[in-house]
Write a protein that holds these residues in place. Structure first.
Motif, PDB file in Angstrom:
ATOM      1  N   TYR A  72      21.973  -1.266  -9.479  1.00 19.81           N
ATOM      2  CA  TYR A  72      22.113  -2.357 -10.433  1.00 19.81           C
ATOM      3  C   TYR A  72      22.016  -1.853 -11.870  1.00 19.81           C
ATOM      4  O   TYR A  72      22.773  -2.283 -12.738  1.00 19.81           O
ATOM      5  CB  TYR A  72      21.058  -3.436 -10.167  1.00 19.81           C
ATOM      6  N   SER A 129      23.381 -11.354 -12.498  1.00 19.90           N
ATOM      7  CA  SER A 129      21.965 -11.142 -12.234  1.00 19.90           C
ATOM      8  C   SER A 129      21.863 -10.140 -11.077  1.00 19.90           C
ATOM      9  O   SER A 129      22.850  -9.862 -10.382  1.00 19.90           O
ATOM     10  CB  SER A 129      21.280 -12.449 -11.835  1.00 19.90           C
ATOM     11  N   GLU A 130      20.678  -9.622 -10.858  1.00 19.45           N
ATOM     12  CA  GLU A 130      20.509  -8.656  -9.766  1.00 19.45           C
ATOM     13  C   GLU A 130      20.840  -9.291  -8.414  1.00 19.45           C
ATOM     14  O   GLU A 130      21.458  -8.671  -7.560  1.00 19.45           O
ATOM     15  CB  GLU A 130      19.082  -8.103  -9.765  1.00 19.45           C
ATOM     16  N   THR A 131      20.482 -10.552  -8.237  1.00 11.17           N
ATOM     17  CA  THR A 131      20.790 -11.261  -6.985  1.00 11.17           C
ATOM     18  C   THR A 131      22.293 -11.442  -6.828  1.00 11.17           C
ATOM     19  O   THR A 131      22.842 -11.198  -5.744  1.00 11.17           O
ATOM     20  CB  THR A 131      20.082 -12.629  -6.958  1.00 11.17           C
TER      21      THR A 131
END
Length: 56
Positions: A16, A34-36
């Protein structure tokens, strides 16, 4: 670290931090996931959406 990044890539987990750095340097006008969102995006790119196209 490079070793950690290489290990994640070997098991299919993109980094990421590398993605964020790339986006900020190369595409500063585009939003950064976002990381998600990034994880889900990479998972779908690798395995598909999980839908087989059948009825079940």
């Amino acid at each position: 670290t490079y070793l950690g990044q290489a290990a994640r890539l070997m098991v299919g987990l993109p980094d990421y931090g590398t993605y964020v750095a790339h986006m900020r340097a190369t595409h500063p006008d585009l939003p950064v996931m976002s990381e998600t969102e990034f994880f889900r995006n990479r998972q779908e790119a690798r395995y598909g959406s999980g839908r087989s196209g059948g009825c079940c």
